[in-house]
Design an enzyme around this catalytic site. Structure first.
Site, PDB file in Angstrom:
ATOM      1  N   LYS A 225      -1.366   2.191   9.253  1.00 17.39           N
ATOM      2  CA  LYS A 225      -2.627   2.007   8.520  1.00 17.39           C
ATOM      3  C   LYS A 225      -3.574   3.199   8.655  1.00 17.39           C
ATOM      4  CE  LYS A 225      -2.404  -2.806   7.496  1.00 17.39           C
ATOM      5  NZ  LYS A 225      -2.764  -4.187   7.770  1.00 17.39           N
ATOM      6  N   ARG A 265       3.621  -6.693  13.168  1.00 15.36           N
ATOM      7  CA  ARG A 265       4.273  -6.472  11.865  1.00 15.36           C
ATOM      8  C   ARG A 265       4.366  -4.970  11.638  1.00 15.36           C
ATOM      9  NH1 ARG A 265       2.550  -5.279   6.821  1.00 15.36           N
ATOM     10  NH2 ARG A 265       3.528  -6.313   5.043  1.00 15.36           N
TER      11      ARG A 265
HETATM   12  N1  PMM Z   1      -1.144  -5.835   5.738  1.00 18.61           N
HETATM   13  C1  PMM Z   1      -0.464  -5.504   4.639  1.00 18.61           C
HETATM   14  C2  PMM Z   1       0.412  -6.420   4.027  1.00 18.61           C
HETATM   15  N2  PMM Z   1       0.606  -7.643   4.572  1.00 18.61           N
HETATM   16  N3  PMM Z   1       0.132  -9.218   6.256  1.00 18.61           N
HETATM   17  C3  PMM Z   1      -0.546  -9.563   7.345  1.00 18.61           C
HETATM   18  N4  PMM Z   1      -0.367 -10.788   7.899  1.00 18.61           N
HETATM   19  N5  PMM Z   1      -1.428  -8.729   7.948  1.00 18.61           N
HETATM   20  C4  PMM Z   1      -1.679  -7.487   7.450  1.00 18.61           C
HETATM   21  O1  PMM Z   1      -2.520  -6.758   8.021  1.00 18.61           O
HETATM   22  C5  PMM Z   1      -0.969  -7.072   6.286  1.00 18.61           C
HETATM   23  C6  PMM Z   1      -0.062  -7.990   5.708  1.00 18.61           C
HETATM   24  C7  PMM Z   1      -0.650  -4.149   4.030  1.00 18.61           C
HETATM   25  O2  PMM Z   1       0.249  -3.244   4.553  1.00 18.61           O
HETATM   26  P1  PMM Z   1       1.619  -2.773   3.815  1.00 18.61           P
HETATM   27  O3  PMM Z   1       1.259  -2.565   2.382  1.00 18.61           O
HETATM   28  O4  PMM Z   1       2.006  -1.536   4.496  1.00 18.61           O
HETATM   29  O5  PMM Z   1       2.649  -3.826   3.969  1.00 18.61           O
END
Ligand code: PMM
Length: 308
Positions: A225, A265
């Site tokens: 991020k 994650r």
């Molecule tokens: N961030 C993204 C997508 N899904 N889900 C949860 N639970 N928490 C998050 O902070 C989150 C998420 C955005 O990141 P990406 O586009 O790299 O997947």
């Protein structure tokens, strides 16, 4: 709340004796960190299986980019992206989470074998979401969210980010419990980067104990991020690109695991799988020492056995 009780177990999912690793498969052309790389079913499934080989305990499949300012995909397109990947990974025995804000996508993904619904809006984007998840008895990730963002982080104004995120998450948890989702199936997530700048994200990471105080297992999603880009920025202030933030991500995984997070994650799994195992070993050493002290037995690591 102690770290151990904070980690907790999520009903309906396998139980891990350490912080779990959730690997990310974005079936999107435009996610900020890996958009376009796994934008067909075969590539996405292959990537999900690779993440499991590298140590992922769960695989989170999403078909819609949530980056600020992203245009929403329509429901038919999201279904087309997500469902075959969920079905194929589930049929291979993978524990699959579906990353969606749409009740219909959640419902179809659960029918295709998904075990967990991960909704970055915490049930706010689609009024039918909570009902669908409650009826299916699936576990549900409630992320802190202040709405869709147009024109930057306009909703990211806080007097006290930790207290406000905890209070707003608490309100969402109450709403999902009122909607019939069982308390032992609710996971909370501070939503790093969502209506938050780098300082907000770092402050939240410094106070994970307050989030654990909500009494639900905690998911931390820091992978690649923007705040990590800010931390790693060179003297000119230029942040490294998203894909060069994986070592920093693994550092956050170790910190989150040590603080008692239920899961992290991440896009790159290998280093995080090591990080959570090291955190587990350190916890084990602490527990061992406490047991020995309580039993009046000699304590390892007091220097008596030499420095090496
Ligand atoms: N961030 C993204 C997508 N899904 N889900 C949860 N639970 N928490 C998050 O902070 C989150 C998420 C955005 O990141 P990406 O586009 O790299 O997947």
């Amino acid at each position: 709340m102690s770290k151990q009780s904070g980690r907790g177990r999520v009903a309906g999912l396998p139980e891990w004796d350490r912080c779990a690793v959730m690997g990310v498969v974005n079936v999107t052309p435009d996610s900020f960190s890996d958009g376009g790389r796994f934008f067909d079913t075969t590539a996405a499934v292959k990537h999900g299986l690779e993440l499991v080989t590298e140590g992922a305990d769960l695989v989170d499949v999403g078909g819609e980019s949530t980056r600020p300012g992203a245009t929403r995909v329509d429901e038919a397109e999201e279904l087309k992206r997500v469902i075959p990947v969920v079905r194929d990974l589930s049929s291979e025995g993978v524990t699959v989470s579906v990353d969606t804000m749409r009740a219909c996508v959640a419902e179809r993904a659960l029918a295709a074998g998904a075990a967990l619904v991960n909704d970055v809006s915490g049930g706010l984007a689609d009024p039918a979401m909570i009902q669908v998840v409650a009826a299916s008895e699936a576990p549900f990730v409630v992320m802190h969210w202040r709405g869709f963002l147009q024109g930057g982080n306009v909703k990211g104004v806080y007097d006290d980010v930790v207290t406000e995120v905890v209070d707003e998450l608490h309100a969402r948890v109450e709403a999902v419990l009122d909607g019939g989702i069982a308390p032992d199936r609710v996971v909370v997530d501070p939503g790093l980067g969502f209506s938050k700048d780098a300082e907000h994200d770092l402050t939240l990471l410094a106070h994970l104990d307050r989030l654990l105080g909500l009494g639900h297992p905690l998911l931390v999603a820091a992978s690649r991020k923007r705040f990590l880009g800010r931390v790693l920025a060179g003297p000119e202030g230029a942040p490294p690109p998203a894909r060069e933030r994986d070592a920093a991500t693994a550092a956050v995984s170790a910190l989150a695991a040590h603080a008692g997070a239920w899961a992290v994650r991440v896009h790159e799994v290998r280093a995080t799988a090591d990080a959570v195992r090291v955190a587990r070993a350190v916890e084990g050493a602490r527990a061992e020492k406490e047991t020995r002290v309580a039993a009046g037995a000699p304590v390892a690591g007091n220097g008596a056995e030499g420095a090496r």
